[in-house]
Structures are given as structure tokens and as C-alpha cells.
Design an enzyme around this catalytic site. Structure first.
Site, PDB file in Angstrom:
ATOM      1  CE1 TYR A 127      98.138 -30.040  10.005  1.00  0.00           C
ATOM      2  CE2 TYR A 127      96.850 -28.837   8.386  1.00  0.00           C
ATOM      3  CZ  TYR A 127      98.068 -29.136   8.961  1.00  0.00           C
ATOM      4  OH  TYR A 127      99.219 -28.524   8.507  1.00  0.00           O
ATOM      5  N   PRO A 175     102.978 -17.814   9.738  1.00  0.00           N
ATOM      6  CG  PRO A 175     101.637 -17.088   7.950  1.00  0.00           C
ATOM      7  CD  PRO A 175     101.945 -18.308   8.790  1.00  0.00           C
ATOM      8  CG  LEU A 176      99.179 -14.164  10.707  1.00  0.00           C
ATOM      9  CD1 LEU A 176      97.705 -14.534  10.795  1.00  0.00           C
ATOM     10  CD2 LEU A 176      99.349 -12.680  10.455  1.00  0.00           C
ATOM     11  CB  ALA A 177     104.691 -14.546  14.925  1.00  0.00           C
ATOM     12  N   GLY A 203     100.258 -14.643  16.763  1.00  0.00           N
ATOM     13  CA  GLY A 203      99.697 -13.411  17.303  1.00  0.00           C
ATOM     14  C   GLY A 203     100.585 -12.660  18.265  1.00  0.00           C
ATOM     15  CD  GLU A 225     101.324 -17.217  32.144  1.00  0.00           C
ATOM     16  OE1 GLU A 225     102.448 -17.610  32.538  1.00  0.00           O
ATOM     17  OE2 GLU A 225     100.263 -17.802  32.422  1.00  0.00           O
TER      18      GLU A 225
END
Length: 324
Positions: free
Chosen positions: A62, A232-234, A236, A244
Site C-alpha cells: 500500500y 464495501p462502500l462501493a 461512494g 460521469e
């Protein structure tokens, strides 16, 4: 009341976890992290601790190690924090370098040297959980077992798991180990819902396009393996991210999540995570956000999972997959 597999194994883990992939600035190794990057991480850490999150998920790659270094800098400043945290990291991916391509490496030497690097960057004597990051086609279970035995015996790692692996790979590695594999981290969310589709589309033509292994979720439930969800939050897509191009299913899902959040006087993030956490497998979401306010917006997720009705869960699923 049903408990997470981690808690059943005696690990005092929060239901939510913080994923650290976004911290440390650029993935360019020549660009160092800055004081602003450290402050950003501190803000997220403080927000997480304020709502009971004690689990932090890293990987040696990371931001090319900078995420771990920032975390280690914070631990150096606040050493009393270490015993209250569950720190997980991953290794086994080697990024492209010069003429060498991106590749995977579960050799004994690489695993041992990777963990030494992780511990040095995190400024800690041990990590709670080490995950093998992505499958290495050249893996040899006995060689992995030898490396993990050394890491456990030396006190450098307490528990082991995997990430992005299917049942056969886990069984193949596990048969050589003295210790259980206790985690598998996978891409799961309301948007990335193939893990639900796979079970529903058995013996149906449309199931041929499902990108999830048959029986994987059930195998992990039977083996008491903690299922962790990355993404898990896709990103946003249902909770305010500007995009777009938006499909009709995404638009309708966003509207439904907003409606439920308003009715239940909670946040859209809590509804989105609540859908995932309602699954009886006791999935642990790994929040990839670098925004402290968004971390705080997730604090009601576990309660919303318990309050969510079957009808609400099905409405969210069918709207997201475009079948409503």
C-alpha cells in the site's frame, strides 16, 4: 446472539475495520509522504477509535510501504495504543519493477523478509493477523507452512489468513499448516453482489455469467473463517460520489438508500453497510475511506443491519442488480 468468527476465536475485534490502502500519498516510491498525510491518518484513527473501531488492515504494497510507515510513526508517538489495536497486514504481491512484471510470491524467503519489513515500517514487534494477499500459482503449501511456523514461533505473527482466494486454494494451503486460516478477504458490496447471485442463480442460464465461486461463502461459514469485505462502500457510488456515467440501477439504488436513511434517521453509509452486515455470515467490512467524517458516518451500520427487514434487504438487492 451470533458472534463474528474472529471473536469466537478470542480476538477482540470490532465489527468494522479501517482499510489503509489510501493513505501515504502517491504510489510513486520516489515521492515521500508529508505531514499532511500523517495528520490525515491521525484524523481517521481518532474517528475510528471514537466509535469503537480497533481493527486496521494494511498490506506491504500500500503506497509502496508508506501507509505502514505513517501508521508506525503514529504508534511511535502513542505507544500505549498498540495493545488496544488489531493490526492486520498482507504480503505476497510484488509490484512491477523495471523489466520485472507485477507478480506473486509465496516463497519462504519472501514471506519471512516481507514480514520483517512490515514490522519495521509499523514499528511493532508483532502483527495480529498476516494474510497471503493474492494466489501465487507457484505456491508450495509445505514451504508456506514452514514460513508461517517460523513467524508464529518467533512471535512475529499471531494468526494467519488469505485474501482473494477460492475454496480449493484455501484447502490446498491449509492441509500443510499447523494453524487454521482464520480470514479470507474478498470484494463484496451491494454493488459487487455476485456472492449473492451465485447462490440464487443455480441451474439458471444467467448464472453462467456470475463471477463468484460456488459454495465459497458456505465453506467459510462451515470452517469458521472470518469473511472480510474490501470495497464495501462501493467507492461512494450510492452515497454521493460524483460520476460521469450512472446506470438506471445505480440511480434507483441511490434513491432507495437515501429514502431508507431518511426514514430511519441514519446515514446512507449505514444503510449500505447494513445490507452487507445483515448476511448471516457475519461479514466484516473493511472501510477504505481516508475521510474521517465518512468513517463517523458508518458508526450506525451494525444497528441498521439488525433493524433491516428482509423486505428492505431484498428491495436493495433487486434494485442494485437491476431486476426491479
Amino acid at each position: 446472539m451470533k458472534q463474528m468468527p474472529l471473536i469466537q476465536r478470542g480476538i477482540t475485534s470490532s465489527r468494522l475495520a479501517i482499510g489503509c490502502m489510501g493513505f501515504g500519498g502517491s504510489w510513486d516510491a520516489s515521492e515521500p509522504y508529508t505531514l499532511d498525510h500523517v495528520k490525515q491518518f491521525e484524523q481517521v484513527l481518532d474517528a475510528a477509535l471514537s466509535i469503537g473501531i480497533n481493527f486496521f488492515d494494511h498490506a506491504d504494497i500500500y503506497t509502496r510501504g508508506k501507509a505502514e510507515r505513517i501508521f508506525g510513526e503514529i504508534l511511535n508517538d502513542k505507544p500505549s495504543l498498540r495493545d488496544s489495536l488489531i493490526i492486520q497486514s498482507k504480503c505476497g504481491i510484488q509490484l512491477a519493477d523495471g523489466l520485472l512484471p507485477g507478480r506473486y510470491n509465496f516463497s519462504k524467503d519472501h514471506l519471512l523478509s516481507s514480514v520483517d519489513g512490515i514490522l519495521d515500517r509499523l514499528s511493532t514487534e508483532y502483527i495480529d493477523i498476516l494474510l497471503l494477499h493474492r494466489p501465487d500459482p507457484l505456491l508450495e503449501p509445505e514451504e508456506i507452512a514452514e514460513a508461517l511456523h517460523i513467524l508464529k514461533a518467533s512471535g512475529k505473527v499471531k494468526y494467519f489468513g488469505v485474501s482473494n482466494m477460492h475454496t480449493g486454494q484455501m484447502r490446498y494451503i491449509k492441509q500443510a499448516l499447523a494453524d487454521d486460516l482464520i480470514v479470507n478477504q474478498l470484494h463484496l458490496s451491494l454493488e459487487h453482489h455476485d456472492f449473492i447471485d451465485q447462490g440464487l442463480l443455480v441451474n439458471r442460464r444467467e448464472g453462467a455469467q456470475t463471477n463468484f465461486e460456488e459454495g465459497l461463502i458456505e465453506f467459510m461459514q462451515l470452517e469458521n473463517i472470518q469473511i472480510q469485505a474490501w470495497g464495501p462502500l462501493a467507492q461512494g457510488r450510492y452515497t454521493g460520489a460524483i460520476r460521469e456515467q450512472v446506470t438506471e440501477a445505480e440511480l434507483l439504488t441511490t434513491q432507495l438508500i437515501s429514502k431508507l436513511a431518511n426514514e430511519k434517521e441514519t446515514t446512507k453509509e449505514a444503510i449500505l453497510l447494513g445490507w452487507l452486515m445483515k448476511h448471516p455470515a457475519m461479514i466484516q467490512p473493511i472501510l477504505g475511506t481516508t475521510n474521517a467524517e465518512r468513517v463517523l458516518a458508518c458508526q450506525d451500520a451494525e444497528r441498521q443491519a439488525s433493524l433491516m427487514t428482509r423486505d428492505e434487504w431484498w428491495m436493495l438487492y433487486t434494485t442494485a442488480n437491476g431486476s426491479r
